[in-house]
Design a protein around this motif. Sequence first.
Motif, PDB file in Angstrom:
ATOM      1  N   ASN A  92      -9.639   0.051   1.319  1.00  9.18           N
ATOM      2  CA  ASN A  92      -8.519  -0.740   1.198  1.00  9.18           C
ATOM      3  C   ASN A  92      -7.879  -1.443   0.288  1.00  9.18           C
ATOM      4  O   ASN A  92      -7.157  -1.930  -0.530  1.00  9.18           O
ATOM      5  CB  ASN A  92      -7.265   0.196   2.029  1.00  9.18           C
ATOM      6  CG  ASN A  92      -5.700   0.432   1.369  1.00  9.18           C
ATOM      7  OD1 ASN A  92      -5.354   1.901   0.832  1.00  9.18           O
ATOM      8  ND2 ASN A  92      -5.030   0.150   2.027  1.00  9.18           N
ATOM      9  N   THR A 149      -6.348  -4.851  -6.644  1.00  8.54           N
ATOM     10  CA  THR A 149      -7.344  -5.183  -7.645  1.00  8.54           C
ATOM     11  C   THR A 149      -5.788  -4.165  -8.350  1.00  8.54           C
ATOM     12  O   THR A 149      -5.461  -5.241  -9.863  1.00  8.54           O
ATOM     13  CB  THR A 149      -7.737  -3.813  -7.895  1.00  8.54           C
ATOM     14  OG1 THR A 149      -9.096  -4.437  -7.239  1.00  8.54           O
ATOM     15  CG2 THR A 149      -8.726  -3.277  -9.568  1.00  8.54           C
ATOM     16  N   ALA A 209      -8.295  -2.286  -3.189  1.00  7.75           N
ATOM     17  CA  ALA A 209      -7.947  -1.294  -4.291  1.00  7.75           C
ATOM     18  C   ALA A 209      -6.467  -2.008  -4.225  1.00  7.75           C
ATOM     19  O   ALA A 209      -5.954  -1.883  -5.355  1.00  7.75           O
ATOM     20  CB  ALA A 209      -7.656  -0.316  -3.412  1.00  7.75           C
ATOM     21  N   MET A 227      -7.510   3.016 -10.216  1.00  5.85           N
ATOM     22  CA  MET A 227      -8.342   2.027 -10.286  1.00  5.85           C
ATOM     23  C   MET A 227      -9.975   3.247 -11.302  1.00  5.85           C
ATOM     24  O   MET A 227     -10.247   2.444 -11.969  1.00  5.85           O
ATOM     25  CB  MET A 227      -9.076   1.495  -9.571  1.00  5.85           C
ATOM     26  CG  MET A 227      -8.446   1.054  -8.313  1.00  5.85           C
ATOM     27  SD  MET A 227      -9.471   0.306  -6.537  1.00  5.85           S
ATOM     28  CE  MET A 227     -10.723  -0.462  -7.082  1.00  5.85           C
ATOM     29  N   ILE A 280      -6.937   5.059  -5.615  1.00  8.13           N
ATOM     30  CA  ILE A 280      -8.061   4.601  -6.091  1.00  8.13           C
ATOM     31  C   ILE A 280      -8.322   4.740  -6.970  1.00  8.13           C
ATOM     32  O   ILE A 280      -8.917   4.976  -8.097  1.00  8.13           O
ATOM     33  CB  ILE A 280      -8.846   4.536  -4.529  1.00  8.13           C
ATOM     34  CG1 ILE A 280      -8.680   3.511  -4.071  1.00  8.13           C
ATOM     35  CG2 ILE A 280     -10.650   4.010  -4.842  1.00  8.13           C
ATOM     36  CD1 ILE A 280      -9.251   3.227  -2.399  1.00  8.13           C
ATOM     37  N   GLU A 324       1.116  -1.167  -0.290  1.00  9.07           N
ATOM     38  CA  GLU A 324       0.098   0.335  -0.158  1.00  9.07           C
ATOM     39  C   GLU A 324       0.620   1.219  -0.255  1.00  9.07           C
ATOM     40  O   GLU A 324       0.379   2.388  -0.902  1.00  9.07           O
ATOM     41  CB  GLU A 324      -1.051   0.226   1.279  1.00  9.07           C
ATOM     42  CG  GLU A 324      -0.139  -0.067   2.393  1.00  9.07           C
ATOM     43  CD  GLU A 324      -1.856  -0.062   3.569  1.00  9.07           C
ATOM     44  OE1 GLU A 324      -2.382   0.154   3.196  1.00  9.07           O
ATOM     45  OE2 GLU A 324      -0.952  -0.230   4.959  1.00  9.07           O
TER      46      GLU A 324
END
Length: 472
Positions: free
Chosen positions: A422, A428, A425, A137, A133, A109
């Motif tokens: 989170n 992903t 995310a 994303m 994010i 992260e």
Amino acid sequence: MDAIVGFLNTIFWGYILIYGLLAVGVYFTVSLGFIQFRHFGEMIRTVMKSPETDEAGISPFQALTVSLASRVGTGNLAGVAVALSLGGPGAIFWMWMVALVGMATAYAESSLAQLYKTRGAHGHYRGGPAFYISKGMNMPWLGAVFSVCLIISFGLVFNAVQANSIATAVEGAFGIPPLVVGLALAALTGVVIFGGIKKIAQVAEIVVPFMAAAYLLLAIVIIVINITAVPGALWQIVGSAFGLTEAVGGVTGGVMAALLNGVKRGLFSNEAGMGSAPNIAAVAVPVPHHPSSQGFVQALGVFIDTLLICTATALMIILSGALDPTAGVQGTDLTQAALAEHIGTAGRYFIAIAIFFFAFTSIIGNYSYSENAMVFLGMGNTQGFTALRVLVLIMVVWGAMQAVATVFNTADASMGMMATINLIAIVTMSGTIAKLTKDYLSQRAEGKEPMFHAADYPELGDGIDHTIWSRD
């Protein structure tokens, strides 16, 4: 309100996060080749390197101390005691497991936060989960949801938790009323947070190493004095995690009580996967100039928080013999009672002072995360920051006078929502994390100083700020 909080906690902690946190941690541990074990030395190297001069950000060491300021708080003292009371010594084992796999999650992260950071007002670096994010994303609306959750949980609720622990400890040790403690704490907090992230980093890099060293030194002395009992204490932790020893604390629930309380308190303490520390990781000037370097820095933060400081608290409590589930003593009171067994009345005063420093630095660290969320929401101006700072001070005073259970339960619910968003995310975007890691480690293996080259990542397009990553 209690019913709503209870329902949210059941969903998040009964079904989603109790498994999701461990699963995501294991996933990144395996997919990144057990990075937290094989490259532990890199974590030390990235912190100890001399910082580059850059007015836009803070040094890697400052980023580590600010994140530790947030991580090392009530979870390390009151939280560990709560885990022991409700889950028994076995809860500490599961706190270890959450931390060991969480180091990989923290790496992931924080690397993403560095990669997708941008510049806010006055050219200062800003970033965090809301930014990756939104850009990684292409879901800015979800980034906004995360930002709101972050402000509510870290800016407001968690700071009430820290204030509550300070007030409880100070009242128990010195007899000072909670309201007086809350007002004094708010005044001290205001002096720091009105100076912004730079001021917070300057305070953290001085206070955090001092408080951590003093606490660990006392723990080492106590462990040495009770060295013959240490193997038995460690066996209690490991054995009761799997139901192999007689329960002490956490009488009802057995292994599941140990697992649940260990995971909950482990996350509350080390914050791996919660999406909090990436907010300060993004503000750092990375050394080497590669997003992964800040991933290594923040992975080390998880290790220090749980494997060192939480373990120190747990051993001091277990070795004291104060852990008695029938006595009804838990939280800060249990930690103070344990230290009183070891070093007499001075133990209560020491814990009160330790709680103050641990929790106070958590308050200013938590606030620093909220600033990034305000920037993402378009409120990163003088008026927005002033309003946030005033609300933080109000919550500090309010939290000092609230019951521990109410405040902890609310914190669990808000934290659960943040962590869920989170985790989705970072999983992903796990392909990007893997590519960053391979790039960094391959350069290091070739004897080079790792350097990020945006041209090698055409798939990122304009999602990253090329002016930040344009160094050759």
